[in-house]
Scaffold this active site. Structure first.
Site, PDB file in Angstrom:
ATOM      1  N   GLN A   1       0.033   2.217  -5.942  1.00  0.00           N
ATOM      2  CA  GLN A   1      -1.394   2.525  -5.937  1.00  0.00           C
ATOM      3  C   GLN A   1      -2.081   2.182  -7.263  1.00  0.00           C
ATOM      4  O   GLN A   1      -3.196   1.703  -7.286  1.00  0.00           O
ATOM      5  CB  GLN A   1      -1.567   4.016  -5.648  1.00  0.00           C
ATOM      6  CG  GLN A   1      -2.741   4.293  -4.772  1.00  0.00           C
ATOM      7  CD  GLN A   1      -2.654   5.689  -4.148  1.00  0.00           C
ATOM      8  OE1 GLN A   1      -1.668   6.408  -4.326  1.00  0.00           O
ATOM      9  NE2 GLN A   1      -3.681   6.064  -3.441  1.00  0.00           N
TER      10      GLN A   1
ATOM     11  N   SER B   1      -8.108  -1.896  -3.790  1.00  0.00           N
ATOM     12  CA  SER B   1      -8.729  -0.570  -3.713  1.00  0.00           C
ATOM     13  C   SER B   1      -9.751  -0.369  -4.825  1.00  0.00           C
ATOM     14  O   SER B   1     -10.849   0.113  -4.582  1.00  0.00           O
ATOM     15  CB  SER B   1      -7.676   0.533  -3.810  1.00  0.00           C
ATOM     16  OG  SER B   1      -6.947   0.590  -2.629  1.00  0.00           O
TER      17      SER B   1
ATOM     18  N   ASP C   1      -3.208  -1.445  -7.413  1.00  0.00           N
ATOM     19  CA  ASP C   1      -3.914  -1.946  -6.239  1.00  0.00           C
ATOM     20  C   ASP C   1      -5.348  -2.399  -6.574  1.00  0.00           C
ATOM     21  O   ASP C   1      -6.302  -1.619  -6.512  1.00  0.00           O
ATOM     22  CB  ASP C   1      -3.914  -0.832  -5.184  1.00  0.00           C
ATOM     23  CG  ASP C   1      -4.442  -1.298  -3.854  1.00  0.00           C
ATOM     24  OD1 ASP C   1      -4.962  -2.416  -3.770  1.00  0.00           O
ATOM     25  OD2 ASP C   1      -4.340  -0.525  -2.893  1.00  0.00           O
TER      26      ASP C   1
ATOM     27  N   ARG D   1       0.852  -1.199   0.000  1.00  0.00           N
ATOM     28  CA  ARG D   1       0.000   0.000   0.000  1.00  0.00           C
ATOM     29  C   ARG D   1       0.883   1.243   0.000  1.00  0.00           C
ATOM     30  O   ARG D   1       0.878   2.040   0.925  1.00  0.00           O
ATOM     31  CB  ARG D   1      -0.929  -0.022   1.194  1.00  0.00           C
ATOM     32  CG  ARG D   1      -1.697  -1.297   1.266  1.00  0.00           C
ATOM     33  CD  ARG D   1      -3.004  -1.127   1.900  1.00  0.00           C
ATOM     34  NE  ARG D   1      -4.039  -1.249   0.898  1.00  0.00           N
ATOM     35  CZ  ARG D   1      -5.313  -1.346   1.184  1.00  0.00           C
ATOM     36  NH1 ARG D   1      -5.707  -1.309   2.418  1.00  0.00           N
ATOM     37  NH2 ARG D   1      -6.204  -1.463   0.224  1.00  0.00           N
TER      38      ARG D   1
ATOM     39  N   TYR E   1      -3.478  -0.104   7.232  1.00  0.00           N
ATOM     40  CA  TYR E   1      -4.424  -1.094   7.733  1.00  0.00           C
ATOM     41  C   TYR E   1      -4.777  -0.800   9.185  1.00  0.00           C
ATOM     42  O   TYR E   1      -3.998  -0.194   9.922  1.00  0.00           O
ATOM     43  CB  TYR E   1      -3.829  -2.504   7.634  1.00  0.00           C
ATOM     44  CG  TYR E   1      -3.744  -2.983   6.211  1.00  0.00           C
ATOM     45  CD1 TYR E   1      -4.885  -3.395   5.540  1.00  0.00           C
ATOM     46  CD2 TYR E   1      -2.533  -3.007   5.535  1.00  0.00           C
ATOM     47  CE1 TYR E   1      -4.821  -3.828   4.226  1.00  0.00           C
ATOM     48  CE2 TYR E   1      -2.451  -3.436   4.221  1.00  0.00           C
ATOM     49  CZ  TYR E   1      -3.603  -3.846   3.578  1.00  0.00           C
ATOM     50  OH  TYR E   1      -3.548  -4.268   2.284  1.00  0.00           O
TER      51      TYR E   1
HETATM   52  P1  NAD Z   1      -9.627  -2.579   4.870  1.00  0.00           P
HETATM   53  O1  NAD Z   1     -10.472  -3.143   3.786  1.00  0.00           O
HETATM   54  O2  NAD Z   1      -8.512  -3.399   5.422  1.00  0.00           O
HETATM   55  O3  NAD Z   1     -10.619  -2.143   6.089  1.00  0.00           O
HETATM   56  C1  NAD Z   1     -11.738  -1.310   5.872  1.00  0.00           C
HETATM   57  C2  NAD Z   1     -11.844  -0.270   6.968  1.00  0.00           C
HETATM   58  O4  NAD Z   1     -12.285  -0.871   8.192  1.00  0.00           O
HETATM   59  C3  NAD Z   1     -10.526   0.421   7.299  1.00  0.00           C
HETATM   60  O5  NAD Z   1     -10.682   1.813   7.159  1.00  0.00           O
HETATM   61  C4  NAD Z   1     -10.265   0.004   8.744  1.00  0.00           C
HETATM   62  O6  NAD Z   1      -9.594   1.006   9.485  1.00  0.00           O
HETATM   63  C5  NAD Z   1     -11.668  -0.220   9.270  1.00  0.00           C
HETATM   64  N1  NAD Z   1     -11.763  -0.999  10.511  1.00  0.00           N
HETATM   65  C6  NAD Z   1     -11.069  -2.095  10.903  1.00  0.00           C
HETATM   66  N2  NAD Z   1     -11.454  -2.520  12.116  1.00  0.00           N
HETATM   67  C7  NAD Z   1     -12.434  -1.680  12.522  1.00  0.00           C
HETATM   68  C8  NAD Z   1     -13.250  -1.585  13.686  1.00  0.00           C
HETATM   69  N3  NAD Z   1     -13.124  -2.441  14.699  1.00  0.00           N
HETATM   70  N4  NAD Z   1     -14.176  -0.602  13.753  1.00  0.00           N
HETATM   71  C9  NAD Z   1     -14.307   0.288  12.754  1.00  0.00           C
HETATM   72  N5  NAD Z   1     -13.567   0.262  11.621  1.00  0.00           N
HETATM   73  C10 NAD Z   1     -12.646  -0.694  11.509  1.00  0.00           C
HETATM   74  O7  NAD Z   1      -8.987  -1.187   4.480  1.00  0.00           O
HETATM   75  P2  NAD Z   1      -8.968  -0.393   3.090  1.00  0.00           P
HETATM   76  O8  NAD Z   1     -10.270   0.237   2.891  1.00  0.00           O
HETATM   77  O9  NAD Z   1      -8.491  -1.278   2.005  1.00  0.00           O
HETATM   78  O10 NAD Z   1      -7.871   0.731   3.353  1.00  0.00           O
HETATM   79  C11 NAD Z   1      -7.608   1.293   4.591  1.00  0.00           C
HETATM   80  C12 NAD Z   1      -6.692   2.515   4.429  1.00  0.00           C
HETATM   81  O11 NAD Z   1      -5.555   2.297   3.635  1.00  0.00           O
HETATM   82  C13 NAD Z   1      -7.382   3.717   3.821  1.00  0.00           C
HETATM   83  O12 NAD Z   1      -6.948   4.850   4.481  1.00  0.00           O
HETATM   84  C14 NAD Z   1      -6.861   3.790   2.445  1.00  0.00           C
HETATM   85  O13 NAD Z   1      -6.891   5.095   1.903  1.00  0.00           O
HETATM   86  C15 NAD Z   1      -5.458   3.299   2.637  1.00  0.00           C
HETATM   87  N6  NAD Z   1      -4.969   2.744   1.377  1.00  0.00           N
HETATM   88  C16 NAD Z   1      -3.794   3.214   0.853  1.00  0.00           C
HETATM   89  C17 NAD Z   1      -3.349   2.696  -0.357  1.00  0.00           C
HETATM   90  C18 NAD Z   1      -2.090   3.176  -0.992  1.00  0.00           C
HETATM   91  O14 NAD Z   1      -1.506   4.121  -0.521  1.00  0.00           O
HETATM   92  N7  NAD Z   1      -1.645   2.536  -2.041  1.00  0.00           N
HETATM   93  C19 NAD Z   1      -4.068   1.726  -1.011  1.00  0.00           C
HETATM   94  C20 NAD Z   1      -5.257   1.265  -0.436  1.00  0.00           C
HETATM   95  C21 NAD Z   1      -5.693   1.788   0.771  1.00  0.00           C
END
Ligand code: NAD
Length: 360
Positions: free
Chosen positions: A126, A132, A129, A121, A227
């Protein structure tokens, strides 16, 4: 010798891993492309389009026999994979964090694999990915599915026959899917609130015009690469109580909370569901990793005391054309790293290559 890619058709999925636009680009880089007959048909990409892009459309067995690198959204089932000739390279989503035996299985069959769900990530990665891209579509689809199931409007309505209050939508987990769900529910006119354990989520939620429901005392996630991290028992108790309160008032709850490599946290208890208004809807995008709602059944839609619970994680499947296009762009961006002058080139010094290569 120039490298040959093979596009496999998906099963029970209308998407295709690589679309003709990206086939043309691979051919432009000096590679050959074979496509399983009708692989893109259900996503709107005919064999003629693949042929025009420079691919040869043939039967599955021939693709497997002739291609060096086989491409798919999900890997073929074990029984089929076991019959693949040793030495083939597979690019797919093997989910080694969840499927603990997949690496040893692939090693035993001498299959080399790149797992797309292992893309780091990082800013650089990106554009590759797939998690995403697909999560964003799933977030959008979750809201549309909820709007279809809810026996009410999303927006406020003032009509000669009376006024309708806007629907209240609660989004749990404000990552990629959750943020897209917030934006979509807002566009449909709902009142939206959301929460997440990651500190960074608050600003993102608020910038989309939703209310952030805050639970104090979350564990620091600064070093977790985007994460979420496991939370303390005390935090989980406080969080559970607050969700109960907000879910009771919501017409729609969309849950997306996941912790990489672990079972999804149960955030909506059975008792909470019983206290929601009949007709309310829960869309659980974490269903495939255990579900955020205690009553969720993976791949099923159930009704509990008048509340509909839809347990489908992979809603990106429901939009096969755009989902294929985005997946294909991500995949092409990775494949480009594996080709040098038309030939296969695996540079293990490249962090993206080494993180995705799960068997050598
Ligand atoms: P994910 O699918 O692993 O999880 C989904 C969401 O659930 C996350 O925001 C996580 O914080 C939340 N979560 C986990 N446990 C929880 C709880 N007990 N209660 C409430 N919420 C909870 O995550 P995702 O959506 O794939 O991505 C998470 C983060 O990573 C985001 O900020 C995203 O922007 C970032 N991201 C960055 C890149 C990159 O830079 N290449 C790529 C993908 C995602």
């Amino acid at each position: 010798m120039s490298v040959t890619f093979g596009i496999l058709a998906e099963h029970n999925d209308k998407r295709v891993a690589l679309v003709p636009k990206n086939v043309e680009k691979l051919v432009g880089l000096g590679a050959k492309v074979l496509t399983e007959n009708a692989a893109g048909q259900n996503a709107g990409f005919s064999d003629e389009m693949y042929q025009q892009a420079g691919a040869t459309c043939i039967a599955e067995a021939e693709v497997i026999a002739k291609a060096d690198i086989l491409l798919s959204i999900y890997p073929p089932v074990r029984e089929r994979l076991a019959g693949f000739p040793a030495g083939k390279i597979l690019v797919s989503q093997f989910r080694p964090y969840f499927d603990k035996e997949v690496v040893s299985f692939l090693q035993a069959h001498k299959l080399q694999a790149f797992s797309l769900d292992m893309i780091p990530r990082s800013t650089l990665a990106q554009r590759m990915d797939v998690l995403s891209s697909m999560a964003s579509i799933a977030g959008y689809q979750a809201v549309l599915a909820a709007a279809q199931l809810l026996p009410r409007f999303f927006p406020m309505m003032i009509t000669a026959a009376g006024s309708i209050k806007p629907a209240k939508v609660l989004i749990i987990g404000a990552g990629v899917a959750g943020l897209q769900a917030i934006a979509t529910a807002k566009r449909l006119g709902a009142i939206v609130e959301a929460f997440d354990v990651r500190a960074a989520a608050k600003e993102e939620v608020q910038s989309l015009g939703a209310r952030f429901v805050e639970v104090a005392g979350a564990q620091d996630d600064a070093d977790a690469g985007g994460y979420a991290v496991e939370q303390t028992e005390e935090f989980k108790k406080k969080q559970a109580a607050l969700i109960q309160e907000h879910a009771r008032q919501a017409d729609v709850v969309i849950t997306t909370a996941q912790i990489r490599g672990r079972k999804a946290p149960v955030l909506v208890e059975a008792e909470t569901v019983g206290q929601m208004r009949p007709g309310s809807v829960i869309i659980d995008l974490a269903a495939s990793t255990g579900g955020n709602c205690a009553l969720t059944q993976d791949e099923k839609t159930i009704v509990h005391e008048g509340v509909t619970i839809l347990g489908h994680s992979d809603l990106a499947k429901e939009m096969p054309q755009n989902a294929s296009e985005l997946f294909s762009n991500n995949l092409f961006n990775l494949l480009e790293l594996l080709i040098k002058e038309g030939e296969l080139f695996i540079d293990e010094n490249n962090e993206i290559v080494s993180s995705t290569l799960i068997t050598k």
